[in-house]
Design a protein around this motif. Structure first.
Motif, PDB file in Angstrom:
ATOM      1  N   PHE A 550       0.970  -1.160  -0.083  1.00 52.99           N
ATOM      2  CA  PHE A 550       0.062  -0.093  -0.036  1.00 52.99           C
ATOM      3  C   PHE A 550       0.767   1.154  -0.148  1.00 52.99           C
ATOM      4  O   PHE A 550       1.900   1.408   0.737  1.00 52.99           O
ATOM      5  N   ILE A 551       0.675   2.030  -0.935  1.00 55.38           N
ATOM      6  CA  ILE A 551       1.378   3.474  -1.093  1.00 55.38           C
ATOM      7  C   ILE A 551       0.547   4.979  -0.751  1.00 55.38           C
ATOM      8  O   ILE A 551      -0.556   4.860  -1.739  1.00 55.38           O
ATOM      9  N   SER A 552       0.325   5.385  -0.016  1.00 52.57           N
ATOM     10  CA  SER A 552      -0.218   6.609   0.246  1.00 52.57           C
ATOM     11  C   SER A 552       0.577   7.913  -0.297  1.00 52.57           C
ATOM     12  O   SER A 552       1.747   7.974   0.207  1.00 52.57           O
ATOM     13  N   LEU A 553      -0.029   8.817  -1.259  1.00 52.10           N
ATOM     14  CA  LEU A 553       0.743   9.765  -1.869  1.00 52.10           C
ATOM     15  C   LEU A 553       0.427  11.329  -1.063  1.00 52.10           C
ATOM     16  O   LEU A 553      -0.652  11.613  -1.237  1.00 52.10           O
ATOM     17  N   HIS A 554       1.277  11.923  -0.564  1.00 51.29           N
ATOM     18  CA  HIS A 554       1.333  13.130  -0.032  1.00 51.29           C
ATOM     19  C   HIS A 554       2.198  14.285  -0.394  1.00 51.29           C
ATOM     20  O   HIS A 554       3.238  13.844  -0.817  1.00 51.29           O
ATOM     21  N   CYS A 555       2.219  15.607  -0.225  1.00 50.21           N
ATOM     22  CA  CYS A 555       3.127  16.486  -0.247  1.00 50.21           C
ATOM     23  C   CYS A 555       3.121  17.155   0.921  1.00 50.21           C
ATOM     24  O   CYS A 555       2.306  17.343   1.904  1.00 50.21           O
ATOM     25  N   ASN A 556       4.387  17.650   1.441  1.00 47.72           N
ATOM     26  CA  ASN A 556       4.817  18.451   2.384  1.00 47.72           C
ATOM     27  C   ASN A 556       4.349  19.942   2.332  1.00 47.72           C
ATOM     28  O   ASN A 556       4.322  20.304   1.175  1.00 47.72           O
ATOM     29  N   ALA A 557       4.324  20.817   3.136  1.00 50.16           N
ATOM     30  CA  ALA A 557       4.385  22.234   3.362  1.00 50.16           C
ATOM     31  C   ALA A 557       4.697  22.844   4.609  1.00 50.16           C
ATOM     32  O   ALA A 557       4.462  22.032   5.695  1.00 50.16           O
ATOM     33  N   VAL A 558       5.603  23.815   4.729  1.00 50.02           N
ATOM     34  CA  VAL A 558       5.850  24.852   5.791  1.00 50.02           C
ATOM     35  C   VAL A 558       5.768  26.139   5.302  1.00 50.02           C
ATOM     36  O   VAL A 558       6.587  26.762   4.700  1.00 50.02           O
ATOM     37  N   PRO A 559       4.721  26.697   5.327  1.00 49.19           N
ATOM     38  CA  PRO A 559       4.619  28.281   5.241  1.00 49.19           C
ATOM     39  C   PRO A 559       5.566  28.975   6.021  1.00 49.19           C
ATOM     40  O   PRO A 559       6.077  28.796   7.086  1.00 49.19           O
ATOM     41  N   GLY A 560       6.173  29.954   5.393  1.00 48.75           N
ATOM     42  CA  GLY A 560       7.118  30.580   5.953  1.00 48.75           C
ATOM     43  C   GLY A 560       8.724  30.263   5.758  1.00 48.75           C
ATOM     44  O   GLY A 560       9.541  30.711   6.377  1.00 48.75           O
ATOM     45  N   ARG A 561       8.785  28.909   5.290  1.00 52.12           N
ATOM     46  CA  ARG A 561       9.955  28.396   5.534  1.00 52.12           C
ATOM     47  C   ARG A 561      10.287  27.882   3.980  1.00 52.12           C
ATOM     48  O   ARG A 561      10.193  26.697   3.666  1.00 52.12           O
ATOM     49  N   PRO A 562      10.416  28.558   2.749  1.00 53.27           N
ATOM     50  CA  PRO A 562      10.636  28.219   1.270  1.00 53.27           C
ATOM     51  C   PRO A 562      11.874  27.426   1.271  1.00 53.27           C
ATOM     52  O   PRO A 562      11.673  26.479   0.241  1.00 53.27           O
ATOM     53  N   GLU A 563      12.597  27.490   2.083  1.00 53.57           N
ATOM     54  CA  GLU A 563      14.030  26.410   2.040  1.00 53.57           C
ATOM     55  C   GLU A 563      13.714  24.983   2.305  1.00 53.57           C
ATOM     56  O   GLU A 563      14.425  24.094   1.930  1.00 53.57           O
TER      57      GLU A 563
END
Ligand SMILES: [Zn+2]
Length: 661
Positions: A550-563
């Motif tokens: 089983f593979i669940s696909l997601h993306c990360n995010a950190v507003p204010g930390r574009p690096e």
């Protein structure tokens, strides 16, 4: 207008308007006549993915403006002109001051005025299991888990019985589409005293305090009472003529039925007892000496019909005599008499056509058991709880049977693909001798979980998925994270330079193509078309597709930390760790070699946590955080068709490396 039949109305209502070229309209019309215009977007209006509302309150540090527009006309946010990125979106983060913040978004003469009120709520909530008004009656020596959701970076403490316990911020993000990225889960643990026999010891109420930069909030939680454990019954006698038989395997696939070991019964048939009876298949069990709902990968699931002696009730859980905690939603209490003699006969073992090896048993009483990989090395370096695995390379699986009084010889393992041998042992578990079936893996570290059920003949059937080196014939289930919500609203996941959900859906299709080409049977959960709850339903969907992986696909995010950038892959069961490790490495390598301008590796690696989709114990399951939608290079790659194919190939290569083990 003749050229565009759909268009209605007038463009200019006076000659001075035409001369003035208001908002570039005259110039746009001239370009249109000269065929120098992007006609595709001309009749599109501004589409705003975020923020959803004009007036709202938030605990976020940033307001995120994301969407798309007709690029023949400019869009202004507070009078500064926006630009579309390669993926066709605009994405602006605006830092919010505490209190009211005003923004104005303007396009083609339409103005959207935003009033965003930033609040700082240092403590968002505390876990329901320790909630106010509740009385937490626990057995002596129970480890209480304090869970809270608080502002990232806050100092969170729990006070109980005059003692202060620090709660640590967890690495994992929240499994909650509504809460924003400024919040994190916090966890602390406290072991209650042993208690006083024949008395209830009152520890008072739990207080949780959170301090974020002097912003202090408190919550009063449950009151805690400790019930001392009674003296345990004397341990039963063990009769095992051959303690460690050199070779007890038979030549045939079927067991001979020859009894090879005995333990006397703890509770006899003339003794009135109370049972906890499991009413659902695949029921989660938790450690009896803890509280809360944080699962434990060492506690396996139980089939419907399983019984164990009742010991106590703690909140919405029953605790059994063998130290298992089972939700009152998954079990009932029944009066009865002791099991007395409970003979276990090993009926058969082998491999079936649905890519599962199996073992089949007959039991007089459907007593409880636990299946776990033996000697897994857990390490705690990464902070979130204690089940991070360095390297899953175990050699044996243990099945501990509770309240079984005799066992028979094992069949041959000749045709068992997962296990090469087995033997019975009688170790003491918390002072009580039990029958333990020790199964030797055919290959070190090659194990993919188990599922237990009673078949139509009333026999206990344990099945074990087979991991082969080839993807051919393997059933792989892909979960594009997020999707359609309960009443048709869309949970888009993280918002950045691109929307997480769009990436997840596109990547799921690419991965389906790549894996299908290698012969796998791929199922994509249709989260873009129907509401499939992230909790349990996606797992049931996978199980009904005969899921091997089983593979669940997601993306990360950190507003204010574009690096912030890099791939990370989450697992829950120890045996899923090698898959998480391989996929994280291969995906991170793709970003390094084909995406990043600085060609530096950003592999955040494999990590333990307990997201709903990774909890199943009957197949390897991982959750991939591909990259960050708030990092420009990663976001553009994840929205680009060629890179999506490249990333899908990288994930497939990671899966193949895992299979090659
Ligand atoms: Zn997500």
């Amino acid at each position: 207008m003749k050229k565009t039949p759909a268009y209605k109305g007038s463009v200019f209502n006076s000659y001075p308007d035409l001369v003035q070229n208001r908002m570039n309209s005259t110039k746009t019309m001239q370009d249109f006549f000269n065929d120098q215009i992007n006609e595709e977007s001309l009749f599109e209006n501004l589409i705003i993915h975020s923020p959803k509302n004009l007036n709202f309150s938030t605990n976020d540090e940033f307001a995120i403006f994301q969407g798309t527009y007709d690029d023949n006309f400019d869009v202004f946010l507070n009078d500064s002109k926006l630009t579309l990125n390669e993926a066709g979106n605009f994405y602006i983060e605006k830092k919010l001051e505490v209190g009211a913040n005003y923004f104005k978004l303007e396009h083609k003469g339409t103005v959207a005025n935003y009033t965003i009120n930033r609040q700082v709520l240092s403590l968002h909530s505390i876990d329901a299991s320790i909630g106010n008004g509740k009385t937490l009656e626990v057995e002596g020596g129970t480890m209480i888990t304090f869970g809270a959701v608080a502002y990232r970076g806050a100092t969170v403490t729990a006070v109980i019985n005059g003692q202060s316990v620090r709660l640590t911020q967890q690495d994992r993000s929240l499994d909650d589409p509504v809460l924003n990225a400024s919040y994190a889960p916090f966890i602390g643990q406290y072991t209650v005293p042993d208690g006083i026999i024949n008395q209830t010891q009152n520890l008072g109420t739990i207080t949780i305090n959170a301090d974020y930069r002097g912003n202090i909030q408190n919550a009063i939680g449950a009151s805690v009472r400790v019930i001392a454990l009674p003296e345990p019954p004397p341990p039963p006698a063990v009769e095992m003529p051959v303690v460690n038989p050199p070779d007890i395997t038979d030549v045939s696939q079927t067991g001979t039925g020859e009894v090879i070991g005995k333990i006397s019964a703890i509770r006899h048939e003339n003794e009135a007892v109370k049972y906890v009876k499991v009413t659902k298949n695949n029921t989660v069990t938790l450690p009896g000496n803890t509280t809360g709902t944080i699962p434990d990968p060492n506690f396996s699931r139980l089939p419907s019909g399983t019984i164990d002696y009742y010991r106590s009730t703690a909140g919405s859980f029953y605790i059994t005599e063998n130290g298992k905690r089972i939700s009152t939603e998954d079990a009932v209490l029944e009066d009865g008499v002791g099991m007395g003699e409970n003979n276990l006969v090993v009926l058969a073992g082998g491999t079936s056509s649905d890519r599962r090896s199996f073992l089949r048993f007959a039991l007089d009483s459907r007593s409880s058991f636990n299946v776990k990989a033996a000697g897994v090395e857990f390490h705690t370096e990464r902070g979130d709880d204690h089940f991070n695995v360095k390297d899953f390379n175990v050699t044996h699986i243990y099945i501990d049977f509770d309240n079984v009084t005799s066992v028979t010889a094992l069949p041959s393992f000749e045709d068992n693909i997962v296990f090469s041998a087995g033997k019975w042992e009688t170790p003491s578990v918390n002072g009580v001798p039990k029958f333990r079936l020790v199964l030797e893996l055919r290959k070190r570290g090659v194990y993919a979980g188990n599922y237990a059920q009673y078949n139509s003949d009333g026999e206990l059937l344990l099945t074990f998925p087979i991991i082969t080196q080839s993807l051919a014939g393997m059933s792989i289930v892909i979960d594009p994270g997020h999707g359609i919500g309960p009443s048709n609203w869309l949970d888009p996941g993280a918002i950045g330079h691109v929307r997480e959900f769009d990436v997840n859906i596109a990547m799921a299709k690419k991965l389906q193509t790549t894996l299908s080409e290698k012969g796998a049977k791929v199922t994509v959960i249709p989260t873009d078309a129907t509401f499939v709850s992230a909790f349990s339903e996606r797992n049931n969907y996978a199980r009904s597709a005969g899921c091997d992986l089983f593979i669940s696909l997601h993306c990360n995010a950190v507003p204010g930390r574009p690096e912030s950038r890099g791939t990370e892959v989450w697992y829950f069961t120890p045996f899923s760790q090698p898959l998480a490790n391989a996929v994280s490495a291969s995906t991170a390598e793709y970003f390094r070699s084909s995406v990043y301008s600085d060609k530096t590796l950003s592999n955040r690696g494999d990590k333990y946590s307990y997201f709903a989709v990774t909890l199943p114990q009957d197949y390897p399951a991982i959750m991939i955080e591909l990259g960050f939608v708030t990092n420009y290079e990663e976001a553009m790659a994840m929205a680009n068709d060629t890179h999506q194919s490249g990333l899908a190939n990288a994930i497939a290569a990671g899966v193949q490396q895992y299979l090659n083990r």
